[in-house]
Every structure is written in C-alpha cells, then in structure tokens.
Design a protein around this motif. Structure first.
Motif, PDB file in Angstrom:
ATOM      1  N   PRO A  79       0.806  -1.231   0.000  1.00 19.31           N
ATOM      2  CA  PRO A  79       0.000   0.000   0.000  1.00 19.31           C
ATOM      3  C   PRO A  79       0.835   1.275   0.000  1.00 19.31           C
ATOM      4  O   PRO A  79       0.322   2.343  -0.334  1.00 19.31           O
ATOM      5  CB  PRO A  79      -0.833  -0.124   1.277  1.00 19.31           C
ATOM      6  N   ASP A  80       2.107   1.172   0.339  1.00 24.98           N
ATOM      7  CA  ASP A  80       2.977   2.345   0.372  1.00 24.98           C
ATOM      8  C   ASP A  80       3.832   2.496  -0.879  1.00 24.98           C
ATOM      9  O   ASP A  80       4.776   3.287  -0.892  1.00 24.98           O
ATOM     10  CB  ASP A  80       3.880   2.292   1.612  1.00 24.98           C
ATOM     11  N   ARG A  81       3.509   1.709  -1.919  1.00 24.92           N
ATOM     12  CA  ARG A  81       4.224   1.806  -3.195  1.00 24.92           C
ATOM     13  C   ARG A  81       3.265   2.364  -4.253  1.00 24.92           C
ATOM     14  O   ARG A  81       2.085   2.024  -4.254  1.00 24.92           O
ATOM     15  CB  ARG A  81       4.720   0.423  -3.647  1.00 24.92           C
ATOM     16  N   PRO A  82       3.747   3.171  -5.181  1.00 22.81           N
ATOM     17  CA  PRO A  82       2.849   3.788  -6.166  1.00 22.81           C
ATOM     18  C   PRO A  82       2.447   2.874  -7.325  1.00 22.81           C
ATOM     19  O   PRO A  82       1.446   3.145  -8.001  1.00 22.81           O
ATOM     20  CB  PRO A  82       3.670   4.968  -6.687  1.00 22.81           C
ATOM     21  N   GLU A  83       3.188   1.808  -7.569  1.00 18.44           N
ATOM     22  CA  GLU A  83       2.995   1.021  -8.789  1.00 18.44           C
ATOM     23  C   GLU A  83       1.586   0.433  -8.939  1.00 18.44           C
ATOM     24  O   GLU A  83       1.026   0.432 -10.036  1.00 18.44           O
ATOM     25  CB  GLU A  83       4.028  -0.112  -8.873  1.00 18.44           C
ATOM     26  N   GLY A  84       1.028  -0.075  -7.855  1.00 18.36           N
ATOM     27  CA  GLY A  84      -0.309  -0.663  -7.932  1.00 18.36           C
ATOM     28  C   GLY A  84      -1.360   0.382  -8.262  1.00 18.36           C
ATOM     29  O   GLY A  84      -2.228   0.156  -9.120  1.00 18.36           O
ATOM     30  N   TYR A  85      -1.276   1.524  -7.604  1.00 23.15           N
ATOM     31  CA  TYR A  85      -2.225   2.606  -7.875  1.00 23.15           C
ATOM     32  C   TYR A  85      -2.055   3.131  -9.305  1.00 23.15           C
ATOM     33  O   TYR A  85      -3.028   3.426  -9.984  1.00 23.15           O
ATOM     34  CB  TYR A  85      -2.040   3.752  -6.878  1.00 23.15           C
ATOM     35  N   GLN A  86      -0.802   3.215  -9.745  1.00 23.45           N
ATOM     36  CA  GLN A  86      -0.541   3.660 -11.112  1.00 23.45           C
ATOM     37  C   GLN A  86      -1.167   2.682 -12.110  1.00 23.45           C
ATOM     38  O   GLN A  86      -1.792   3.090 -13.088  1.00 23.45           O
ATOM     39  CB  GLN A  86       0.965   3.769 -11.358  1.00 23.45           C
ATOM     40  N   LYS A 107      -4.024   9.886  -8.200  1.00 15.93           N
ATOM     41  CA  LYS A 107      -3.763  10.811  -7.088  1.00 15.93           C
ATOM     42  C   LYS A 107      -3.176  10.071  -5.887  1.00 15.93           C
ATOM     43  O   LYS A 107      -2.286  10.597  -5.209  1.00 15.93           O
ATOM     44  CB  LYS A 107      -5.041  11.563  -6.713  1.00 15.93           C
ATOM     45  N   LYS A 108      -3.648   8.848  -5.631  1.00 16.46           N
ATOM     46  CA  LYS A 108      -3.055   8.054  -4.547  1.00 16.46           C
ATOM     47  C   LYS A 108      -1.591   7.755  -4.852  1.00 16.46           C
ATOM     48  O   LYS A 108      -0.737   7.814  -3.965  1.00 16.46           O
ATOM     49  CB  LYS A 108      -3.829   6.754  -4.344  1.00 16.46           C
ATOM     50  N   ALA A 109      -1.307   7.418  -6.101  1.00 14.18           N
ATOM     51  CA  ALA A 109       0.083   7.149  -6.493  1.00 14.18           C
ATOM     52  C   ALA A 109       0.942   8.394  -6.295  1.00 14.18           C
ATOM     53  O   ALA A 109       2.082   8.303  -5.820  1.00 14.18           O
ATOM     54  CB  ALA A 109       0.136   6.670  -7.948  1.00 14.18           C
ATOM     55  N   LEU A 110       0.391   9.547  -6.633  1.00 15.66           N
ATOM     56  CA  LEU A 110       1.152  10.793  -6.484  1.00 15.66           C
ATOM     57  C   LEU A 110       1.324  11.208  -5.029  1.00 15.66           C
ATOM     58  O   LEU A 110       2.297  11.887  -4.703  1.00 15.66           O
ATOM     59  CB  LEU A 110       0.488  11.920  -7.284  1.00 15.66           C
ATOM     60  N   GLU A 111       0.414  10.802  -4.158  1.00 13.70           N
ATOM     61  CA  GLU A 111       0.613  11.059  -2.725  1.00 13.70           C
ATOM     62  C   GLU A 111       1.873  10.338  -2.241  1.00 13.70           C
ATOM     63  O   GLU A 111       2.596  10.846  -1.387  1.00 13.70           O
ATOM     64  CB  GLU A 111      -0.590  10.566  -1.925  1.00 13.70           C
ATOM     65  N   ILE A 112       2.128   9.172  -2.811  1.00 15.49           N
ATOM     66  CA  ILE A 112       3.290   8.369  -2.420  1.00 15.49           C
ATOM     67  C   ILE A 112       4.554   8.861  -3.127  1.00 15.49           C
ATOM     68  O   ILE A 112       5.626   8.915  -2.530  1.00 15.49           O
ATOM     69  CB  ILE A 112       3.034   6.883  -2.747  1.00 15.49           C
ATOM     70  N   ASP A 113       4.417   9.217  -4.398  1.00 16.93           N
ATOM     71  CA  ASP A 113       5.570   9.628  -5.207  1.00 16.93           C
ATOM     72  C   ASP A 113       5.210  10.894  -5.996  1.00 16.93           C
ATOM     73  O   ASP A 113       4.938  10.833  -7.201  1.00 16.93           O
ATOM     74  CB  ASP A 113       5.963   8.485  -6.157  1.00 16.93           C
ATOM     75  N   PRO A 114       5.192  12.051  -5.321  1.00 21.38           N
ATOM     76  CA  PRO A 114       4.680  13.277  -5.950  1.00 21.38           C
ATOM     77  C   PRO A 114       5.498  13.790  -7.129  1.00 21.38           C
ATOM     78  O   PRO A 114       4.989  14.558  -7.932  1.00 21.38           O
ATOM     79  CB  PRO A 114       4.673  14.298  -4.814  1.00 21.38           C
ATOM     80  N   GLN A 115       6.734  13.366  -7.269  1.00 21.01           N
ATOM     81  CA  GLN A 115       7.591  13.860  -8.357  1.00 21.01           C
ATOM     82  C   GLN A 115       7.638  12.906  -9.549  1.00 21.01           C
ATOM     83  O   GLN A 115       8.407  13.134 -10.484  1.00 21.01           O
ATOM     84  CB  GLN A 115       9.011  14.110  -7.830  1.00 21.01           C
ATOM     85  N   ASN A 116       6.837  11.850  -9.531  1.00 23.58           N
ATOM     86  CA  ASN A 116       6.885  10.848 -10.595  1.00 23.58           C
ATOM     87  C   ASN A 116       6.249  11.409 -11.871  1.00 23.58           C
ATOM     88  O   ASN A 116       5.035  11.495 -11.989  1.00 23.58           O
ATOM     89  CB  ASN A 116       6.172   9.571 -10.144  1.00 23.58           C
TER      90      ASN A 116
END
Length: 155
Positions: A79-86, A107-116
C-alpha cells in the motif's frame, strides 16, 4: 526427511522463474510469461516485479480484468508503493474509461511519489480524455514549473 528452504533460497528461486517469465514476455509469449510469473510468486508472494509484469502481460492479452485484479493485489501487499495505484489508474483511465476511478488512483500514487513524471503525464492524459481541460491545463502548468529543465537533468 524434512528439508527447510530458507527465505533467501525462495527469493532466489522466485528471481529465476521471474527471469524465465521475462524472457517469454520479451518474445511476446504472454501466456507462458504469466505461468512463470505465477511460479515466481509461489516461492515469494511479495516479489513485486512478477506482479507488475504479469499485469502487463494480461494487458497485452487484452485481459484487463485480470490485470485489474493483479494491480489490486499489488495495492493490498504494497500500500505504500505507487505502482499498484498507477496500474489501476491506467486500467481505469485508458482501458475501461472510468475516469473518476482512474484519477482517484493516480492521485493516490502521487501522494506516495509526488515527483513521478510518468504518473503525472498519465494523469494529464486522463484529464484530457475526460475533457477536463481546466484540470489538465493546471496540471500541465504545474508540471512545467516544477520539472527541472533538460539542462538541469544532465547535472
């Protein structure tokens, strides 16, 4: 005789099966790739690369529901990785055209990795596909002003 297999040995075996799966993936033999990714996961249930490439294989086979389930599993395990949400954002936005669910997951993915930048650009594409040009423009403007210039990236 009881043989105990260490976690390290299980992970090594998972990596081996993943590698076999990747070979099939690169040859566009997606069914065989999936078989081997599943073998890898039978040795190490938390081997993230196997899930991600398995989902891509399902997408290539035009099985978005299977890819969706795979990405949901990624979210539940990581849940703390962006890949699944992406991945969920991609399935919902670019395949199922459920733009609200897509935007929510990006948006959930960007909460974890905002600069992606990849996630930002995919979200921008969903805003455009959904004809939400105001949000697309504001995101694009944000991307322009927060991204380093090409010259700065070379440093």
């Amino acid at each position: 005789m009881l043989i105990l297999i260490t976690q390290s040995a299980k992970t090594d075996t998972a990596k081996m099966w993943f590698s076999v799966g990747r070979d099939y993936f690169q040859k566009n033999q997606f069914e065989k790739a999936i078989e081997n990714y599943k073998r890898a996961l039978s040795y190490d249930e938390k081997f993230l690369p196997a899930y991600l490439e398995m989902a891509l294989s399902y997408i290539a086979l035009k099985k978005p529901d299977s890819a969706l389930l795979t990405y949901q599993k990624v979210v539940s395990l990581f849940p703390d990785r962006p890949e699944g949400y992406q991945g969920l954002g991609y399935i919902y936005g670019y395949i199922k055209e459920d733009y609200n669910k897509s935007i929510e997951n990006y948006k959930k993915a960007l909460e974890i990795d905002p600069q992606n930048e990849t996630i930002i650009k995919l979200l921008l594409g969903v805003y455009e596909k959904s004809k939400n040009y105001t949000l697309a423009e504001s995101l694009y403007t944000c991307l322009l002003y927060t991204s380093p210039s090409p010259r700065d990236r070379q440093k």
